[in-house]
Design an enzyme around this catalytic site. Structure first.
Site: not given
Ligand code: AMP
Ligand code: MG
Length: 474
Positions: A92-93, A113, A126, A183, A252-253, A262
């Site tokens: 997302g960013r 990032k 973002g 991931r 996801d991390n 992350d």
């Protein structure tokens, strides 16, 4: 432009050749006034990049305003279990620029990032704030110097724009370097999209990057699962033995490479309390220090479920094989943990009582609210209930007391990224003074040796500091 071409960029973008469902091609959104705030010369050199050229001309690249030659910017799609609940996510960013091939043939993702909105941004802007990006830079470089597998930080650029969090903050873009950004959640996404060939392509890609020795035509997925599990068992053992709390171990991390990834609300323990959580959003302590092995185990079970569709031999047999692999986690974690615990105690041989001895040291630290890092760095100085047993155990070691002391020095850092030092460095940096950031970074780069320069960074927080809290508004 000639300076860019000669800066050493050498991209080969294998992720961009995967099926289109796994990502969206999208460019970073330019920022107003890029200014290089931090740049990692040793990492640049490792990557085959020209640090001198990039220090002079790299701000536009590391802000996302200019593309280095060969970059193919994209945002990766992924899903994830966040605090136990399945969600569709994606970068997302963040924007993957591509994969840099080093002069010795290694492959690293180069990712920005905080580089602007993507199709996966949902309600987010973002963007990232300077403080949290400098925080990731400090903590990830500190982790690397401690010998813990991690994504790394190549650069932080101040954007010249402000980002709105609880209040307006200076914006920044971090350049992250990782073995990959695949991931557990990437596999969950591929499985959820419900397409066997997509999952198979992702699996082959991940194997090529992280487990090229898996060649047997049999159950590649089970072999990959076992390899990821082994790396995670080793990684989480290292976290536990250094007092690291990741803080947001959503699937996801968790990277299949076995690198820490992350950095959000993570922090290191000061006083030893197994129930420690730092994150303000982890209200139920799901990701507390002592829960990390069990959570990693749970996350790996989600990876196993995602891989079932590409395991050969029918559903029931596949499930049994996946379960058998997952069931090895506690034993594998325990082995890595005990090996590391012995090193912290100065032991090179194994005796059955070693685990109990280590547990006794931890129990005493918990009871006395001792500082985790400082205590291990000075074990011989403590007269405690475990001292006599430990001395007797050391006496049964082959080799000299000097050997044992050297082993302990290599396993017990004197400097870690302590929360109060990190906060102090970030506060100064936000006010325009990078001195404290640079001094702390220098101390973090040589964490195992006590020197006059790192003396200020060796002790815990001053008495009276309340419990430390980290925030997810990163
Ligand atoms: P995290 O748990 O912090 O790794 O982030 C979870 C998800 O939120 C990821 O998909 C991120 O890309 C996304 N995200 C976090 N912050 C932002 C932001 N400011 N704008 C857009 N997406 C974001
Ligand atoms: Mg994340």
């Amino acid at each position: 432009m000639s300076s860019l071409a000669s800066a050493g960029w050498h991209f080969d973008n294998s992720y961009a050749r995967l099926p289109a469902a796994l990502f969206t091609r999208t460019a970073p959104v330019p920022v107003s006034a890029p200014r290089l705030v931090a740049f990692n010369d040793p990492l640049a050199r490792e990557l085959g990049l020209d640090a001198t050229v990039l220090r002079d001309t790299g701000a536009a690249i590391f802000a996302g305003n200019e593309m280095p030659p060969g970059a193919e910017p994209l945002a990766q799609a992924y899903a994830g279990h966040q605090f136990g609940h399945f969600t569709n996510l994606g970068d997302g960013r963040a924007i993957l620029l591509g994969e840099q091939i080093t002069p010795d043939g290694r492959r690293f993702d180069i990712q920005l990032k905080g580089s602007g909105r993507t199709p996966y941004s949902r309600n987010g802007d973002g963007r990232a704030a300077l403080g949290p990006m400098l925080r990731e830079y400090l903590v990830s470089e500190g982790m690397h110097a401690l010998g813990i597998p991690t994504s790394r930080s190549l650069a932080v650029v101040a954007s010249g724009d402000s980002v709105l969090r609880e209040r307006p903050l200076p914006g920044a873009v971090l350049t992250r370097v990782a073995a990959s950004h695949i991931r557990v959640g990437t596999f969950e996404y591929a499985a959820a999209v419900g397409d066997g060939p997509l999952l198979a392509a992702l699996l082959d890609h991940a194997i090529a990057r992280h487990d090229p020795e898996i060649t047997e035509p049999g159950d590649k997925a089970a072999a990959f699962l076992a390899a990821v599990l082994e790396r995670q068992a080793a990684l989480i053992a290292k976290w536990m033995l250094m007092g690291f709390v990741h803080g947001v171990m959503n699937t996801d991390n968790m990277a299949v490479s076995g690198e820490t990834i992350d950095y959000g609300p993570c922090a290191f323990l000061d006083i030893f309390d197994p129930a420690t959580t730092f994150s303000s959003i982890d209200r139920n302590g799901r990701y507390a220090y002592s829960s990390q092995p069990a959570i990693a185990h749970w996350n790996l079970a989600r990876l196993a479920e995602s891989l079932l569709a590409v395991m050969p031999g029918g559903e029931t047999a596949a499930l049994e094989r996946a379960k058998a692999v997952i069931a090895t986690f506690p034993e594998r974690f325990g082995r890595h943990y005990l090996t590391g615990a012995r090193a912290k105690l100065g032991l090179s041989t194994a005796e059955p009582g070693d685990a109990a001895l280590f547990a006794a040291v931890l129990q005493w630290m918990h009871d006395t609210r001792a500082d985790f890092t400082a205590t291990f760095a000075s074990l011989p100085n403590h007269s405690a209930p475990w001292s006599a047993a430990w001395q007797a155990r050391l006496a049964r070691e082959p080799g000299s007391a000097t050997d044992a002391a050297a082993r302990m020095r290599r396993a017990n850092p004197v400097v870690i990224p302590r929360n109060h030092h990190v906060e102090e460095a970030l506060t100064a940096a936000e006010a325009g003074d990078l001195g404290p950031f640079e001094r702390l970074l220098a101390a973090l780069r040589a964490p195992y040796e006590a020197t006059p320069d790192n003396e200020p960074y060796r002790s815990g927080p001053p008495a009276g500091c309340g419990p430390y809290r980290t925030f997810c508004g990163t």
